[in-house]
Design a protein around this motif. Structure first.
Motif, PDB file in Angstrom:
ATOM      1  N   TYR A 157       0.791  -1.245   0.035  1.00  0.00           N
ATOM      2  CA  TYR A 157      -0.062  -0.004   0.039  1.00  0.00           C
ATOM      3  C   TYR A 157       0.736   0.983  -0.025  1.00  0.00           C
ATOM      4  N   MET A 158       2.011   1.125   0.685  1.00  0.00           N
ATOM      5  CA  MET A 158       2.947   2.218   0.433  1.00  0.00           C
ATOM      6  C   MET A 158       3.307   2.695  -1.012  1.00  0.00           C
ATOM      7  N   ALA A 159       3.684   1.598  -1.936  1.00  0.00           N
ATOM      8  CA  ALA A 159       4.074   1.667  -2.908  1.00  0.00           C
ATOM      9  C   ALA A 159       2.824   2.082  -3.894  1.00  0.00           C
ATOM     10  N   GLU A 160       1.875   1.713  -3.774  1.00  0.00           N
ATOM     11  CA  GLU A 160       0.344   2.135  -4.537  1.00  0.00           C
ATOM     12  C   GLU A 160       0.342   3.866  -4.125  1.00  0.00           C
ATOM     13  N   HIS A 161       0.698   4.332  -2.924  1.00  0.00           N
ATOM     14  CA  HIS A 161       0.332   5.758  -2.681  1.00  0.00           C
ATOM     15  C   HIS A 161       1.575   6.556  -3.115  1.00  0.00           C
ATOM     16  N   ILE A 162       2.857   5.856  -3.554  1.00  0.00           N
ATOM     17  CA  ILE A 162       3.848   6.594  -4.016  1.00  0.00           C
ATOM     18  C   ILE A 162       3.555   6.946  -5.428  1.00  0.00           C
ATOM     19  N   LEU A 163       3.270   5.773  -6.031  1.00  0.00           N
ATOM     20  CA  LEU A 163       2.957   5.835  -7.451  1.00  0.00           C
ATOM     21  C   LEU A 163       1.699   6.641  -7.636  1.00  0.00           C
ATOM     22  N   GLN A 164       0.581   6.368  -6.969  1.00  0.00           N
ATOM     23  CA  GLN A 164      -0.528   7.114  -7.351  1.00  0.00           C
ATOM     24  C   GLN A 164      -0.307   8.623  -7.454  1.00  0.00           C
ATOM     25  N   LYS A 165       0.499   9.207  -6.445  1.00  0.00           N
ATOM     26  CA  LYS A 165       0.679  10.622  -6.054  1.00  0.00           C
ATOM     27  C   LYS A 165       1.358  11.173  -7.445  1.00  0.00           C
ATOM     28  N   LYS A 166       2.322  10.440  -8.063  1.00  0.00           N
ATOM     29  CA  LYS A 166       2.710  11.042  -9.137  1.00  0.00           C
ATOM     30  C   LYS A 166       2.206  10.436 -10.613  1.00  0.00           C
ATOM     31  N   MET A 167       1.715   9.128 -10.615  1.00  0.00           N
ATOM     32  CA  MET A 167       1.253   8.788 -11.875  1.00  0.00           C
ATOM     33  C   MET A 167      -0.244   8.527 -12.098  1.00  0.00           C
ATOM     34  N   GLY A 168      -1.008   9.019 -11.310  1.00  0.00           N
ATOM     35  CA  GLY A 168      -2.448   8.429 -11.157  1.00  0.00           C
ATOM     36  C   GLY A 168      -3.259   8.926 -12.292  1.00  0.00           C
ATOM     37  N   ASN A 169      -2.583  10.010 -13.334  1.00  0.00           N
ATOM     38  CA  ASN A 169      -3.343  10.543 -14.184  1.00  0.00           C
ATOM     39  C   ASN A 169      -2.837  10.011 -15.657  1.00  0.00           C
ATOM     40  N   PHE A 170      -1.831   9.265 -15.762  1.00  0.00           N
ATOM     41  CA  PHE A 170      -1.305   8.962 -17.101  1.00  0.00           C
ATOM     42  C   PHE A 170      -2.589   8.270 -17.780  1.00  0.00           C
ATOM     43  N   VAL A 171      -2.075   8.402 -19.143  1.00  0.00           N
ATOM     44  CA  VAL A 171      -3.259   7.907 -20.361  1.00  0.00           C
ATOM     45  C   VAL A 171      -2.363   7.107 -21.173  1.00  0.00           C
ATOM     46  N   ARG A 172      -2.908   6.242 -21.992  1.00  0.00           N
ATOM     47  CA  ARG A 172      -2.266   5.378 -22.876  1.00  0.00           C
ATOM     48  C   ARG A 172      -1.930   6.557 -24.323  1.00  0.00           C
ATOM     49  N   ARG A 173      -1.054   5.851 -24.840  1.00  0.00           N
ATOM     50  CA  ARG A 173      -0.431   6.474 -26.259  1.00  0.00           C
ATOM     51  C   ARG A 173      -1.612   6.926 -27.046  1.00  0.00           C
ATOM     52  N   GLU A 174      -1.717   8.201 -27.445  1.00  0.00           N
ATOM     53  CA  GLU A 174      -2.552   8.920 -28.484  1.00  0.00           C
ATOM     54  C   GLU A 174      -1.804   8.378 -29.826  1.00  0.00           C
ATOM     55  N   ARG A 175      -2.625   8.259 -30.720  1.00  0.00           N
ATOM     56  CA  ARG A 175      -2.429   7.781 -32.184  1.00  0.00           C
ATOM     57  C   ARG A 175      -0.981   8.644 -32.687  1.00  0.00           C
ATOM     58  N   GLU A 176      -1.610  10.067 -32.475  1.00  0.00           N
ATOM     59  CA  GLU A 176      -0.382  10.926 -33.214  1.00  0.00           C
ATOM     60  C   GLU A 176       1.029  10.940 -32.484  1.00  0.00           C
ATOM     61  N   GLN A 177       1.007  10.248 -31.116  1.00  0.00           N
ATOM     62  CA  GLN A 177       2.366  10.192 -30.368  1.00  0.00           C
ATOM     63  C   GLN A 177       3.212   9.204 -30.714  1.00  0.00           C
ATOM     64  N   SER A 178       4.330   9.110 -30.773  1.00  0.00           N
ATOM     65  CA  SER A 178       5.323   7.853 -31.132  1.00  0.00           C
ATOM     66  C   SER A 178       5.474   7.260 -29.676  1.00  0.00           C
ATOM     67  N   TRP A 179       5.460   5.875 -29.923  1.00  0.00           N
ATOM     68  CA  TRP A 179       5.798   4.932 -28.924  1.00  0.00           C
ATOM     69  C   TRP A 179       6.981   5.479 -28.148  1.00  0.00           C
ATOM     70  N   GLN A 180       7.881   6.041 -28.664  1.00  0.00           N
ATOM     71  CA  GLN A 180       9.129   6.221 -27.795  1.00  0.00           C
ATOM     72  C   GLN A 180       9.185   7.480 -27.069  1.00  0.00           C
ATOM     73  N   GLU A 181       8.421   8.449 -27.780  1.00  0.00           N
ATOM     74  CA  GLU A 181       8.044   9.553 -26.761  1.00  0.00           C
ATOM     75  C   GLU A 181       7.088   9.296 -25.596  1.00  0.00           C
ATOM     76  N   TRP A 182       6.171   8.437 -25.638  1.00  0.00           N
ATOM     77  CA  TRP A 182       5.178   8.131 -24.869  1.00  0.00           C
ATOM     78  C   TRP A 182       5.860   7.414 -23.617  1.00  0.00           C
ATOM     79  N   LEU A 183       6.616   6.369 -24.035  1.00  0.00           N
ATOM     80  CA  LEU A 183       7.467   5.677 -23.072  1.00  0.00           C
ATOM     81  C   LEU A 183       8.371   6.294 -22.320  1.00  0.00           C
ATOM     82  N   MET A 184       9.262   7.139 -23.110  1.00  0.00           N
ATOM     83  CA  MET A 184      10.175   7.868 -22.330  1.00  0.00           C
ATOM     84  C   MET A 184       9.363   9.082 -21.240  1.00  0.00           C
TER      85      MET A 184
END
Length: 214
Positions: free
Chosen positions: A59-86
């Protein structure tokens, strides 16, 4: 599955106390006894809410990740996978760096089926595959970048003397000359991390371009 991540008020207090202790003392000094002491209770009162320390760490790990990454989204069609992943691996690194020993906490946690880490991995696979990458290559790319990021963060957060703090006598004696030259090349942790990440992404490009990569 959503109930799995729901905490009672007392459980939230325990996780928050554990995170405060992590910031104060580090992962090695984190104990059920100290968590109880911080909350003014004895260890059995903690075990009433969490069966072991490993569950608290999850639960500590979930809290730490949620705080910084809670709003990430999948790659949009126009975005390269390299840019998205980095972009998103950089968020992953920043989440771990937001707490002392955050890398060790998240590396040692079990991902919840509907938690932030599992969602990040699922969306990463989906984002790479939608760009034309087969699942085997996507798996190798993700394993490589995740393990690389864990390694970089854990080493950055370690207290032990590392190879960049070799005594100056090694220069005066002419020892380890290549290592000393590499040290003087310099580069911040951020710069070095991004350079390595770019090399991994470049390897992903090669994998997609060649059927004989594996």
């Amino acid at each position: 599955m959503e109930d799995q991540l729901k905490l009672s008020e007392r459980q939230r207090e325990i996780v928050e106390a554990a995170l405060e202790l992590l910031a104060e003392k580090g992962y090695d000094e984190l104990s059920i006894r100290d968590i109880g002491k911080k909350l003014g209770v004895k260890a059995p009162a903690i075990y009433w809410h969490f069966k072991n320390k490993a569950m608290i760490v999850d639960y500590m790990a979930e809290h730490i990740l949620q705080k910084k990454m809670g709003n990430f989204v999948r790659r949009e069609r126009e975005q390269s996978w390299q840019e998205w992943l980095m972009e998103h691996i950089t968020l992953f690194r920043k989440a771990m760096l937001s707490y002392p020993d955050g890398g060790r906490v998240i590396a040692g946690a079990h991902p919840f089926p509907n938690g932030t880490l599992a969602k990040f991995l699922e969306d990463s696979f989906a984002s790479l595959r939608s760009a034309g990458m087969d699942i085997r290559t996507a798996r190798i790319v993700m394993l490589t970048v995740i393990r690389y990021t864990f390694g970089c963060v854990i080493e950055e957060q370690a207290d032990e003397q590392n190879w960049e703090t070799l005594p100056e006598r090694t220069i005066n004696n002419g020892e380890l000359t290549n290592i000393m030259e590499a040290i003087h090349v310099g580069g911040t942790d951020d710069e070095n991390f991004m350079t390595g990440l770019k090399l991994i992404v470049a390897g992903g490009n090669e994998a997609m371009a060649s059927d004989k990569f594996f």
